[in-house]
Structure formats: structure tokens, C-alpha cells
Design an enzyme around this catalytic site. Sequence first.
Site, PDB file in Angstrom:
ATOM      1  N   SER A  32      -6.035  -8.676   3.351  1.00  0.00           N
ATOM      2  CA  SER A  32      -7.011  -8.103   4.284  1.00  0.00           C
ATOM      3  C   SER A  32      -8.433  -8.594   3.983  1.00  0.00           C
ATOM      4  O   SER A  32      -8.967  -8.353   2.896  1.00  0.00           O
ATOM      5  CB  SER A  32      -6.959  -6.573   4.172  1.00  0.00           C
ATOM      6  OG  SER A  32      -8.187  -6.006   4.561  1.00  0.00           O
TER       7      SER A  32
HETATM    8  N1  GSH Z   1     -14.180  -2.082   9.943  1.00  0.00           N
HETATM    9  C1  GSH Z   1     -13.136  -1.931   8.953  1.00  0.00           C
HETATM   10  C2  GSH Z   1     -11.890  -2.665   9.395  1.00  0.00           C
HETATM   11  C3  GSH Z   1     -10.769  -2.442   8.427  1.00  0.00           C
HETATM   12  C4  GSH Z   1      -9.437  -2.861   8.999  1.00  0.00           C
HETATM   13  O1  GSH Z   1      -9.268  -2.958  10.234  1.00  0.00           O
HETATM   14  N2  GSH Z   1      -8.490  -3.065   8.115  1.00  0.00           N
HETATM   15  C5  GSH Z   1      -7.153  -3.380   8.563  1.00  0.00           C
HETATM   16  C6  GSH Z   1      -6.483  -4.344   7.615  1.00  0.00           C
HETATM   17  S1  GSH Z   1      -7.278  -5.908   7.632  1.00  0.00           S
HETATM   18  C7  GSH Z   1      -6.362  -2.085   8.575  1.00  0.00           C
HETATM   19  O2  GSH Z   1      -6.642  -1.192   7.812  1.00  0.00           O
HETATM   20  N3  GSH Z   1      -5.390  -1.968   9.475  1.00  0.00           N
HETATM   21  C8  GSH Z   1      -4.552  -0.818   9.525  1.00  0.00           C
HETATM   22  C9  GSH Z   1      -4.965   0.197  10.518  1.00  0.00           C
HETATM   23  O3  GSH Z   1      -6.011   0.017  11.202  1.00  0.00           O
HETATM   24  O4  GSH Z   1      -4.257   1.214  10.659  1.00  0.00           O
HETATM   25  C10 GSH Z   1     -13.615  -2.437   7.593  1.00  0.00           C
HETATM   26  O5  GSH Z   1     -14.498  -3.310   7.576  1.00  0.00           O
HETATM   27  O6  GSH Z   1     -13.161  -1.920   6.573  1.00  0.00           O
END
Ligand code: GSH
Length: 222
Positions: free
Chosen positions: A11
Site C-alpha cells: 500500500s
Molecule cells: N487517504 C488514505 C487512503 C488509504 C487507502 O485507501 N488505503 C487502502 C490501501 S492502499 C485501503 O485501506 N483500502 C481498504 C479500504 O479502503 O477498505 C491514506 O492516505 O491513508
Amino acid sequence: MPIVLYHFPLSPPCRTALCTAKALGLDVTIKIVNLLAKEHLNEDYVKMNPEHTIPSLDDNGLIIWHSHAIATYLVSKYGKDDSLYPVDPAKRVVVDQRLYFDATTLFPRLRATTFPLMFLGKTDVEPDKKAAIYEALGILEKYLEPTGWVAGDHVTVADIACAVTTATLQAMGVVLDAYPKIREWLERCNSTIPHFEEANKEALKDVAELIKSKVTHNVYAP
Ligand SMILES: N[C@@H](CCC(=O)N[C@@H](CS)C(=O)NCC(=O)O)C(=O)O
């Protein structure tokens, strides 16, 4: 008590948080949340972070999520000086603006293409989504023109966030030939931000392999 980072190396936002901690020389305890096994949806994790995104940070009971908020918090609380996140409002606002660029444009455009490949069984990237990635890179190239850094005349957390996302795009197959400033800047980030290259290296290889396993050719070629 050590700072805990809930992390999954594939990630990019997780690596932004990790790279910031490493650039500051902080000792963080890593707890892996395996996104591919949907561990971010476990009851305990959702109780801690109702948005169930990774990364999350636990600094002695202060729980923070959103990588850009984590990065600026770490510099504000633990930085020896403010160079990675300037206190001067006129300088800080440029860093904030470029962090928002990563948070609202660059990374979401990456994710809009990886999510269907990884979780929806897709084997291609829609042309408009691919074009949106290259358009965002064109904007980033312009940001780099004045100084070679994303915001102001030296490295900041905005470079860390944008460089993590951009290096991930490159690993996915996005071609940077048309963006000389970006290519130079990625090398500069690798050579000057402490532990940056090492914190990304393995993950970028894994990203490249994962994407290759889902497609039959480079679906990110321009
Ligand atoms: N704006 C957030 C985005 C985080 C994000 O979208 N992470 C993804 C993985 S790359 C995630 O957690 N996906 C799972 C979900 O949204 O349930 C950050 O910068 O931390």
C-alpha cells in the site's frame, strides 16, 4: 510505549507513513494488516479506524489514520526541526496543497486502476483511467519545474507522499519517459531521503509482480 504502525507494504499510503517515520529516525513497531486477506475489515481494526483504511498509527492511544495526517503529525511531534513540514504558514500551505494533490488526485487515480485488477477480476485498465494517471503526472512534472522538489526549495513530506505514489505507478508499468523532472526527482528522493529507497524496494518488486500476475501485457503503457 513504542509507536505502532498498522501497515501493509504493497500500500502506497502505508509506505508514506513508514518513510516519514524512517526519515525522522523514529522507531516504530509494525503490525501487518494483510489487505489481500481483508484483515482491515476485522472487528478490532474497524473499531479502531471506522474507515478501515490502512495505514493507521497508534501513538500511545492517540489513533490517527490517513497517511498525510500521520506524516504531518510525526514531523510536528517528533521532528528535530520543521524542514519536512514547515511551520511558516506561507510555506506550509504549499506543502499541504501538494499533500492534498497526492491524497485527492495522484493516489486515487492509481487506486482506481489497481482495485479492479486486484479485487474485481479485471485484466485491463480503462483508457480514461490510464489517461487520468498520465494527466496527473503532467501536473506533478510542472510542480517540480521551479526547484526540483514538490513544494518549496527542499525536501518535505509532500515529496515523500508523491514519490511513494509515483514510484509505485512506475513499478506498475506506468512509463515515465515523457517526464524528465519526475525521473530526476525520484532518483534524488532515493539518494537523499534517509531510508527511502530501502523502505520501498521490496514492496515495489512485489507490486510489479502482483500487477504482472493479473494482466497479459503492460496495461499501463501510454
Ligand atoms: N487517504 C488514505 C487512503 C488509504 C487507502 O485507501 N488505503 C487502502 C490501501 S492502499 C485501503 O485501506 N483500502 C481498504 C479500504 O479502503 O477498505 C491514506 O492516505 O491513508
